[in-house]
Structure formats: C-alpha cells, structure tokens
Design a protein around this motif. Structure first.
Motif, short mmCIF file in Angstrom:
data_model
loop_
_atom_site.label_atom_id
_atom_site.label_comp_id
_atom_site.label_asym_id
_atom_site.label_seq_id
_atom_site.Cartn_x
_atom_site.Cartn_y
_atom_site.Cartn_z
N ALA A 127 134.74 -61.54 -8.46
CA ALA A 127 134.16 -60.89 -9.64
C ALA A 127 134.19 -61.89 -10.79
O ALA A 127 134.72 -62.99 -10.64
CB ALA A 127 134.93 -59.63 -9.99
N TYR A 128 133.62 -61.51 -11.92
CA TYR A 128 133.53 -62.44 -13.05
C TYR A 128 134.11 -61.81 -14.30
O TYR A 128 133.85 -60.65 -14.61
CB TYR A 128 132.07 -62.83 -13.28
N MET A 129 134.93 -62.59 -15.01
CA MET A 129 135.49 -62.14 -16.28
C MET A 129 134.65 -62.78 -17.38
O MET A 129 134.66 -63.99 -17.55
CB MET A 129 136.95 -62.58 -16.38
N GLU A 130 133.93 -61.93 -18.09
CA GLU A 130 133.00 -62.43 -19.10
C GLU A 130 133.60 -62.31 -20.49
O GLU A 130 134.62 -61.65 -20.67
CB GLU A 130 131.69 -61.62 -19.03
N GLN A 131 132.95 -62.93 -21.44
CA GLN A 131 133.32 -62.83 -22.85
C GLN A 131 134.72 -63.38 -23.13
O GLN A 131 135.44 -62.85 -23.97
CB GLN A 131 133.26 -61.36 -23.32
N VAL A 132 135.13 -64.44 -22.40
CA VAL A 132 136.41 -65.05 -22.70
C VAL A 132 136.18 -66.04 -23.84
O VAL A 132 135.31 -66.90 -23.73
CB VAL A 132 136.96 -65.81 -21.48
N PRO A 133 136.92 -65.94 -24.94
CA PRO A 133 136.68 -66.85 -26.07
C PRO A 133 136.89 -68.32 -25.67
O PRO A 133 137.69 -68.62 -24.79
CB PRO A 133 137.70 -66.41 -27.12
N ARG A 134 136.15 -69.22 -26.30
CA ARG A 134 136.12 -70.61 -25.88
C ARG A 134 137.46 -71.30 -25.99
O ARG A 134 137.78 -72.22 -25.25
CB ARG A 134 135.07 -71.37 -26.71
N HIS A 135 138.28 -70.84 -26.94
CA HIS A 135 139.56 -71.52 -27.14
C HIS A 135 140.65 -70.99 -26.22
O HIS A 135 141.80 -71.41 -26.32
CB HIS A 135 139.99 -71.39 -28.61
N HIS B 158 129.95 -71.80 -16.93
CA HIS B 158 129.36 -71.79 -18.26
C HIS B 158 128.40 -70.63 -18.40
O HIS B 158 127.54 -70.43 -17.56
CB HIS B 158 128.64 -73.10 -18.53
N GLY B 159 128.58 -69.86 -19.45
CA GLY B 159 127.68 -68.75 -19.70
C GLY B 159 126.54 -69.19 -20.58
O GLY B 159 126.38 -70.37 -20.89
N SER B 160 125.73 -68.23 -21.00
CA SER B 160 124.59 -68.56 -21.85
C SER B 160 125.03 -68.74 -23.30
O SER B 160 124.35 -69.36 -24.09
CB SER B 160 123.55 -67.44 -21.75
N ASP B 161 126.21 -68.21 -23.60
CA ASP B 161 126.70 -68.24 -24.98
C ASP B 161 127.73 -69.35 -25.12
O ASP B 161 128.65 -69.46 -24.32
CB ASP B 161 127.33 -66.87 -25.29
N ASP B 162 127.61 -70.20 -26.15
CA ASP B 162 128.52 -71.32 -26.32
C ASP B 162 129.92 -70.91 -26.75
O ASP B 162 130.89 -71.63 -26.55
CB ASP B 162 127.95 -72.31 -27.35
N ASN B 163 130.02 -69.75 -27.39
CA ASN B 163 131.33 -69.35 -27.91
C ASN B 163 132.22 -68.67 -26.88
O ASN B 163 133.39 -68.47 -27.11
CB ASN B 163 131.14 -68.41 -29.10
N PHE B 164 131.62 -68.32 -25.78
CA PHE B 164 132.39 -67.63 -24.75
C PHE B 164 132.15 -68.31 -23.42
O PHE B 164 131.12 -68.93 -23.21
CB PHE B 164 131.95 -66.17 -24.63
N PHE B 165 133.11 -68.22 -22.52
CA PHE B 165 132.82 -68.67 -21.16
C PHE B 165 133.17 -67.60 -20.15
O PHE B 165 133.70 -66.54 -20.49
CB PHE B 165 133.48 -70.01 -20.85
N ILE B 166 132.83 -67.88 -18.92
CA ILE B 166 133.00 -66.89 -17.86
C ILE B 166 133.98 -67.45 -16.83
O ILE B 166 133.88 -68.63 -16.46
CB ILE B 166 131.64 -66.59 -17.21
#
Lengths: 169, 282
Positions: free
Chosen positions: B196-204, B236-244
């Motif tokens: 499964a995938y954990m989304e919306q993890v902050p970049r830091h 890498h997700g579509s959003d630079d501030n978050f990763f998956i």
C-alpha cells in the motif's frame, strides 16, 4: 420443455455457486481468473426470446455481483453479452432452419464452430467486465493483461467442462 | 396510438435491454456511496448462509500460518506484560507507599469475528464477517487481525457485516510513522495485496526503510499505535512538498481468518464534541 427449464435452472445455480465459492478465489499468476458462470448465457437456446435472454443474463450477473460485492459490473457485462450472442452465433453458423433451434454445444455445432463461438463470447465478456470494473484509461495495460489471460483460462475451463458433461451422457 | 403500441411491441425486447442497462449503470454509479442496501451486498441473508457453509470447510486452510503469527504476537504481548510488571515492581521498591491510582474507564472493547468471504483481486475489495448489529457491530467501526488493521465496517446486517478492506482504492486510513509525529494517509492502488502507499508525508519527515507504520489514533475508528505495515522505499509524488512511501502491509489479506471489531466507548462523546458548533451566542 419442462425438463429443459429444470436443467437450465440447475445450471444457473451450479454456475453461480461454482463462480462465487471456487472461481472467485482463483487468480493464476495474479492475473488469470476463470469467469465460468457465463457458460449459462452461452448455453441458452439460440431461438429463446431476446427479452427472456436479457432478463436471465441480467439476473445471473446481478446474483454474481451481489455475492462478490461488485454491484453492476457483471450485470452490465452479462446484459451486453446477451445482446451480442445471436449476431456472433450467426457469424459462424449459416442462417437456416436446421441451426435455428440449437442449444450451442460441441455435439450440436462441432468443436471448431463451437470453439470459435465460445472464445468470441468469453473474450468479449472479459474485456467488458474488466474495463467496466476498472473504468480508467490509466489502467489500460492492466485491463488488457487481465482480460486476455482470463479469457484464455476461462475458455480452457469451459471446454473442459463441456467435455465433462458430454462424457457423462 | 396504434402506431405507438406497434412500435413498443416490435421493439419491446430492446426496451427490456435498455431497462437492464440503466439499472446496471445505476448500481455501478451508486457503488461508492457509504451506506448501501444490505440486499445488494454479500452481507445479505442468502449469500451469508452460503459463505458460512463454505467457510466451515475453507476455514481450516491457513490455520498453520495463522497459528504462527498468533504465537508471534502473543510472545510480543507477553514480553510487554512482563516488562511492565517488572517496571511497576521497580517503582514500588523506590516509592514504597505510592498513592493508589484511580481506575480509568476502559475505552476500547473488541468483538471477535470470523471472515466468511474475502477477496483481493478487485480494485474495490470487501470481506464479510459473521458478526452484525445484534452483536454490537456498527457501521464505521475499525477491524483488526493479529497482525494489524484490516478494514472498516461498511454495511451491517443482523448477524453479518461487510467490511471495506484496506485493499479498496476508495478507502484512506490515517497513519503515522512510529515514534514520530509525521502523519500520512494510507491507501491501496490495486495489484499486489501486500503493498500500500502512505501519501501526504511532509518532505522534511525522517524515515528509514523498515520503519513501522502505525495508526494515528486521530479518529475513533482505530486506537493509536496499532501496527499497519513497514516502510519499503520512497516514491516521488506530484507534489514537491510531500512524498509517498511504499508500505508493506503486515496483514496477509489472502489468509484472513479471525478478526476483531473495535468498539470505541468514547465514540459518541467524541463525535458529538466534533460536531459541536462554536457559533457565538447572542
């Protein structure tokens, strides 16, 4: 006639049970799934009224849907395949009085013609069912892979099933 | 009028056809609604009795593997109990006359259930359990097995319920990287039933492959810190501030057998607090 109705009622029940209790849990290499319950639609007499064919096919799909929690997927695919059954049959069989009242099977059509009829309906069904279920162009490759492998597996299973019925008689 | 009747008689079967196609499409579209009629799900009386009969036989299939994982989780729990007991004893020797702690109201209760029907091969998977409204199961309760969370109750019958599995593309779960405060949303994307995938993890966020993912406890569905899976790698997700993060799930969804439904005794209280409207009174 009554005997036929009884036989088809039994076939309906058996196909649904085989599908939901056994075949729904099979996925060879995680892609090939046997979808055997459409055997009921394939075997319905060609001369049977279209309204009845649509109704039976829809009910068959709906029952399988309810059991496997995929509301609408199989009901829609079954109804669509039911509408294509007669044109596909006549694509391989000449339109005359002899072929009008047949129940499609190996013994009535011969292996070659029956095989073509079977693989056409099975592959159309698989493509329809998987595209309806995924309904997303991003998954096209996956849908094609699933549909092709499932068609092959279903075709082989149904031919085997046919041979089983014939050898019993 | 006669023309109309003739038309209907002549093309009646295509009206029948259109009728069934419409019903099927309606069923397809209403698929995602949270509340569904029980008759159209595998939790209804007929399919339930069929599946119960079949699970009498198939229930024996994975017993060895299940037994092993139960033993493992039992060992962990036993260790924890021994450690805690030891700790208490240590504290008692340091503070000989400690004050008796007030008893705390129990928050979570479990209903044990057996999975009678399960699927992993659809984009939207569900499974059925043999406990329902009469056993205290309600829609929205969390379901766990011995390895971690497995789903959320979606439809309840008298003695059966249907559960949305983690393996359902429409369902998201609030999860956390263990021992950190980084929250994400766990979802499944089809294919392999153990990934499964954990989304919306902050970049830091700091993490390592092998880190444990646990429930966040931010909802009343699951208590905090129930294991979910382990981190495999980053995508890498579509959003630079978050990763998956790619996550390997703990539970083996091909071999679900005995599960527990979690009852949260605080649920109604917390829900009423959350729905409380802070409009200024005049």
């Amino acid at each position: 006639m009554n005997k036929d109705i009884f036989q088809f009622a039994v076939l309906f029940l058996v196909m649904v049970l085989v599908q939901v209790l056994i075949c729904n849990h099979i996925a060879i290499f995680d892609v090939a799934m046997p979808i055997v319950f459409i055997y009921f639609i394939i075997r319905l007499p060609i001369s049977l009224g279209l309204s009845i064919v649509f109704t039976l096919s829809f009910l068959l799909g709906l029952v399988v849907d309810i059991f496997s929690d995929t509301p609408g997927v199989n009901a829609l695919a079954c109804t669509l395949v039911a509408s294509l059954r007669r044109p596909i049959y006549y694509a391989y069989v000449p339109r005359d009085d002899k072929t009008k009242d047949l129940i499609p099977s190996i013994s009535s059509l011969g292996l070659g013609v029956y095989g073509k009829y079977l693989i056409s309906l099975v592959s159309i069904y698989c493509f329809l069912a998987f595209s309806i279920e995924y309904f997303n162009f991003a998954d096209v490759e996956e849908v094609v892979l699933l549909a092709v492998s499932s068609s092959v597996l279903t075709f082989i299973s149904l031919l085997a099933f046919d041979c089983l019925i014939i050898s019993k008689k | 009028m006669r023309n109309l009747l003739n038309f209907i008689i002549r093309y009646g079967r295509w009206f029948v056809f259109a009728f069934y196609i419409t019903i099927s499409c309606l069923l397809l579209v209403s698929n995602n609604s949270y509340q569904q009629s029980i008759f159209l799900t595998s939790a209804n009386l007929v399919s339930n009795s069929v599946y119960t009969g079949a699970s009498e036989v198939t229930g024996y299939f994975h017993l060895k593997a299940i037994n092993e994982s139960l033993q493992a989780s039992n060992a962990i729990l036993e260790n924890e109990v021994l450690n805690l007991r030891h700790q208490i004893d240590e504290y008692k020797t340091i503070l000989a006359d400690s004050i008796e702690l007030p008893p705390v109201a129990k928050r979570f209760d479990y209903v044990q259930a057996t999975v009678i029907n399960n699927s992993v091969r659809h984009p939207r998977n569900y499974f059925s359990i043999n406990r329902g409204a009469k056993d205290g199961v309600k829609v929205g309760m969390g379901v766990v097995d011995q390895n971690g969370i497995v789903g959320i109750v979606n439809v309840t019958g008298d003695r059966t319920s249907r559960v949305i599995s983690i393996l359902n593309e429409t369902q998201h779960f609030s999860v956390r990287l263990k021992d950190t405060n980084f929250i994400g949303s766990l979802s499944w994307r089809g294919g392999d039933p153990s990934i499964a995938y954990m989304e919306q993890v902050p970049r830091h966020a700091r993490y390592q492959a092998g880190d444990t993912i646990v429930t966040s406890g931010y909802s009343t569905t699951f208590p905090a810190d129930i294991p979910v899976g382990v981190v495999m790698n980053r995508i890498h997700g579509s959003d630079d501030n978050f990763f998956i993060l790619k996550v390997r799930l703990n539970s083996d969804f091909r071999a679900l057998s005995t599960v527990r439904v979690i009852k949260d005794e605080y649920k109604s209280e917390l829900d009423s607090l959350q729905s409380f409207d802070f409009s200024p009174t005049k």
